[in-house]
Motif scaffolding. Sequence first.
Motif, PDB file in Angstrom:
ATOM      1  N   LYS A  62      19.965   0.668  11.343  1.00 42.41           N
ATOM      2  CA  LYS A  62      19.591   0.195  13.028  1.00 42.41           C
ATOM      3  C   LYS A  62      18.400   0.501  12.904  1.00 42.41           C
ATOM      4  CE  LYS A  62      23.904  -1.334  12.534  1.00 42.41           C
ATOM      5  NZ  LYS A  62      25.937  -1.552  12.437  1.00 42.41           N
ATOM      6  N   ALA A  63      18.164   1.446  13.459  1.00 41.06           N
ATOM      7  CA  ALA A  63      16.883   2.344  13.651  1.00 41.06           C
ATOM      8  C   ALA A  63      15.647   1.443  13.245  1.00 41.06           C
ATOM      9  CB  ALA A  63      16.751   3.958  13.510  1.00 41.06           C
ATOM     10  N   VAL A  64      16.223   0.896  11.865  1.00 48.27           N
ATOM     11  CA  VAL A  64      14.495   0.652  11.274  1.00 48.27           C
ATOM     12  C   VAL A  64      14.159  -0.769  11.467  1.00 48.27           C
ATOM     13  CG1 VAL A  64      13.599  -0.024   9.130  1.00 48.27           C
ATOM     14  CG2 VAL A  64      14.449   1.796   9.287  1.00 48.27           C
ATOM     15  N   ARG A  65      15.197  -1.447  11.718  1.00 47.63           N
ATOM     16  CA  ARG A  65      15.859  -2.964  12.001  1.00 47.63           C
ATOM     17  C   ARG A  65      15.342  -3.251  13.615  1.00 47.63           C
ATOM     18  NH1 ARG A  65      14.823  -5.025   8.373  1.00 47.63           N
ATOM     19  NH2 ARG A  65      16.161  -5.801   6.249  1.00 47.63           N
ATOM     20  N   SER A  66      15.083  -2.150  14.865  1.00 41.57           N
ATOM     21  CA  SER A  66      15.386  -2.373  15.703  1.00 41.57           C
ATOM     22  C   SER A  66      14.416  -0.968  16.740  1.00 41.57           C
ATOM     23  CB  SER A  66      16.540  -1.901  17.047  1.00 41.57           C
ATOM     24  OG  SER A  66      16.677  -0.866  16.464  1.00 41.57           O
ATOM     25  N   SER A  67      14.070  -0.267  15.863  1.00 43.59           N
ATOM     26  CA  SER A  67      12.489   0.321  16.311  1.00 43.59           C
ATOM     27  C   SER A  67      11.749   0.831  15.391  1.00 43.59           C
ATOM     28  CB  SER A  67      13.584   1.076  17.311  1.00 43.59           C
ATOM     29  OG  SER A  67      12.478   2.483  17.695  1.00 43.59           O
ATOM     30  N   LEU A  68      12.150   2.026  14.887  1.00 46.51           N
ATOM     31  CA  LEU A  68      10.932   2.571  13.597  1.00 46.51           C
ATOM     32  C   LEU A  68      11.747   3.797  13.062  1.00 46.51           C
ATOM     33  CD1 LEU A  68       7.829   2.300  12.944  1.00 46.51           C
ATOM     34  CD2 LEU A  68       7.918   4.583  14.623  1.00 46.51           C
ATOM     35  N   GLY A  69      11.754   3.482  11.157  1.00 49.48           N
ATOM     36  CA  GLY A  69      11.973   4.938  10.523  1.00 49.48           C
ATOM     37  C   GLY A  69      10.823   5.271  10.207  1.00 49.48           C
ATOM     38  N   VAL A  70      10.884   7.040   9.470  1.00 45.99           N
ATOM     39  CA  VAL A  70       9.921   6.975   8.278  1.00 45.99           C
ATOM     40  C   VAL A  70      11.025   7.846   7.583  1.00 45.99           C
ATOM     41  CG1 VAL A  70       9.707   9.235   9.455  1.00 45.99           C
ATOM     42  CG2 VAL A  70       8.222   8.717   8.168  1.00 45.99           C
ATOM     43  N   PHE A  71      10.237   7.456   6.537  1.00 44.71           N
ATOM     44  CA  PHE A  71      10.779   7.221   4.766  1.00 44.71           C
ATOM     45  C   PHE A  71      10.421   8.306   3.605  1.00 44.71           C
ATOM     46  CE2 PHE A  71      11.753   3.220   5.819  1.00 44.71           C
ATOM     47  CZ  PHE A  71      13.171   2.576   4.924  1.00 44.71           C
ATOM     48  N   ASP A  72      10.649   8.967   3.818  1.00 42.21           N
ATOM     49  CA  ASP A  72       9.990  10.102   2.510  1.00 42.21           C
ATOM     50  C   ASP A  72       9.783   9.751   0.982  1.00 42.21           C
ATOM     51  OD1 ASP A  72       8.424  11.895   0.570  1.00 42.21           O
ATOM     52  OD2 ASP A  72      10.698  13.506   0.523  1.00 42.21           O
ATOM     53  N   ILE A  73       8.296   8.357   0.820  1.00 42.07           N
ATOM     54  CA  ILE A  73       8.038   8.162  -0.627  1.00 42.07           C
ATOM     55  C   ILE A  73       7.224   8.540  -1.257  1.00 42.07           C
ATOM     56  CG2 ILE A  73       8.756   5.525   0.311  1.00 42.07           C
ATOM     57  CD1 ILE A  73       5.482   5.008   0.749  1.00 42.07           C
ATOM     58  N   SER A  74       7.623  10.039  -1.391  1.00 44.45           N
ATOM     59  CA  SER A  74       6.335  10.800  -2.198  1.00 44.45           C
ATOM     60  C   SER A  74       6.835  10.957  -3.835  1.00 44.45           C
ATOM     61  CB  SER A  74       6.315  12.517  -1.740  1.00 44.45           C
ATOM     62  OG  SER A  74       6.062  13.192  -0.541  1.00 44.45           O
ATOM     63  N   HIS A  75       8.230  10.360  -3.656  1.00 43.82           N
ATOM     64  CA  HIS A  75       8.464   9.889  -5.677  1.00 43.82           C
ATOM     65  C   HIS A  75       7.595   9.174  -5.984  1.00 43.82           C
ATOM     66  CE1 HIS A  75      10.340   8.221  -2.858  1.00 43.82           C
ATOM     67  NE2 HIS A  75      11.185   7.570  -3.860  1.00 43.82           N
ATOM     68  N   MET A  76       6.860   8.283  -5.678  1.00 44.11           N
ATOM     69  CA  MET A  76       6.092   7.270  -5.664  1.00 44.11           C
ATOM     70  C   MET A  76       4.661   7.956  -6.214  1.00 44.11           C
ATOM     71  SD  MET A  76       7.335   4.149  -2.989  1.00 44.11           S
ATOM     72  CE  MET A  76       7.061   2.950  -4.197  1.00 44.11           C
ATOM     73  N   GLY A  77       4.840   6.949  -7.507  1.00 49.24           N
ATOM     74  CA  GLY A  77       3.339   7.090  -8.071  1.00 49.24           C
ATOM     75  C   GLY A  77       2.355   6.486  -7.743  1.00 49.24           C
ATOM     76  N   GLN A  78       1.194   7.400  -8.365  1.00 52.15           N
ATOM     77  CA  GLN A  78       0.058   6.580  -7.467  1.00 52.15           C
ATOM     78  C   GLN A  78      -1.183   7.059  -8.969  1.00 52.15           C
ATOM     79  OE1 GLN A  78       0.805   9.103  -5.403  1.00 52.15           O
ATOM     80  NE2 GLN A  78       1.505   7.275  -4.380  1.00 52.15           N
ATOM     81  N   LEU A  79      -1.766   5.275  -9.239  1.00 50.84           N
ATOM     82  CA  LEU A  79      -2.472   5.972 -10.473  1.00 50.84           C
ATOM     83  C   LEU A  79      -3.996   5.113  -9.899  1.00 50.84           C
ATOM     84  CD1 LEU A  79      -0.529   3.930 -12.720  1.00 50.84           C
ATOM     85  CD2 LEU A  79      -0.103   6.240 -12.453  1.00 50.84           C
ATOM     86  N   PHE A  80      -4.343   5.487 -10.336  1.00 50.25           N
ATOM     87  CA  PHE A  80      -6.186   5.501  -9.802  1.00 50.25           C
ATOM     88  C   PHE A  80      -7.117   4.742 -10.902  1.00 50.25           C
ATOM     89  CE2 PHE A  80      -6.489   6.763  -5.716  1.00 50.25           C
ATOM     90  CZ  PHE A  80      -5.474   7.297  -5.534  1.00 50.25           C
TER      91      PHE A  80
END
Lengths: 127, 362
Positions: free
Chosen positions: B41-59
């Motif tokens: 509900k915080a994300v839908r109505s206001s603001l939330g922060v997720f850790d997405i450090s597990h996602m990959g970054q390829l260059f």
Amino acid sequence: MNIPDNLKYAASHEWVRVDNGDVVTVGISDYAQLEMTELVYVELPEVGRTFKANDEVAVVESVKSASDIYTPVSGEIVEVNESLTDNPAKVNESPFDDGWLFKIRLSDPAELDALLDPDGYRAKISS
Amino acid sequence: MDDDLKQSPLHDEHLKLGARLVPFAGWQMPVQYEGIMPEHKAVRSSLGVFDISHMGQLFVRCATPDVACRWLDGLLTNNVAKLEPGDGQYTVLLNDRGGVIDDLIIYRENATDYFLVVNASKVDEDFAWMQAHLSNAEIAFTNQSSEFAAMAVQGPKAAESFVALFGADATLPARFCMGAITTDAGDVIICRTGYTGEDGYELFCPADMGPAWWRRCLDAGAAPTGLGARDSLRLEKCYPLNGNDLSPDHTPLEAGLGFAVDLNKSAFIGREVLVQQKADGLPQRLVALKQLGKSAPPRPGYAVFFGDLQVGTLCSGGVSPTLGFGVSLAYIPAGHNQIGTPLEVEIRGKRFPAEVVKKPFV
């Protein structure tokens, strides 16, 4: 963590309250509701059905997962907490009172002796 | 707990916040802090922060113009050549059978270089597949996933929080675009994307700066939000989750990702299968199902019936925190997958009525 003194407990986190005579009330512990997180659905057994101790009799579900509830004692279901159908989160708010799950008529009162006392249950969840 | 699981650069922050940690894609990640419902509900109505450090970054870097673009266009379903510097696009990496290896977002960093953000569970597979199809020695292709901490700031107050973090003079990239920002706390990459259906941005920074940026996000008013809410938020918007809703056995057309497939491109791996499928008609489609009446929550793996005929299995499912009823996604064959088709979901031996509905749920 609330572990009322007047209840008996199963290792699978249900509690049993001996009210009067051979009918007991069953619910899930404060520890269990905290582990489950906010419930969104409760499936209760049919009144009149009989079960053996440790049978799966109910299911509680959070957004994330479903957990089976086992009856700690054998007997016949005599009443279920219908109000949970519309308000399953009552189990979280009041696990030992308004959030009770079902009442069962004991077929073998001696089974109560095999359940954990509050200290035994406290030891179980802190191990 | 779970010694062989990787820990996020934000791990200690999660512990401080009392997060419940679970294994996810080889990582130990927070599934919730306060609870999935309030975080959703915080994300839908206001603001939330997720850790997405597990996602990959390829260059992908290459000094000669167009070389990297041509290679990527031969691997990805969407049109990389259409990207201007700073643009991003949602796209899909396919196997030879037209099945999905991964869905990802590709950004064009500048004239010659690209930045790919891929699913945690697929970093190694994506990298190996792309590497195996790389024959041009001019292209430098690197997996730099471990160098970054990343967080997704999501919700209607995202733009406000951006000003709080970077000042009124900093430019928040346009939707699906990226920008590099130099700050007193080092350089960050900001991408105006997310996985919640709300406005928001993803922030990528050097791993050791992650905790500082995480705390700044909290100070800017974002509620710490775990993977539990991330899943319920994306499901309400019918964003597919690779591993649940996307698989090597289904094409992106079947998954409803035709918007990210450009069949006008002359060649990319898997294209022939998609062209043929388009000509023949899709054998099945990933559809949205809504539970009707009082129902137990639909969950992945449950069977879907049309009368006595099993027509599918749920890929994703749960109770929508916004709507209060069960929602799910399943591949359903042609003939049973039109909007309004009455189906049933089998839950613990009992059938509960459901209906195919228009995407998204919310």
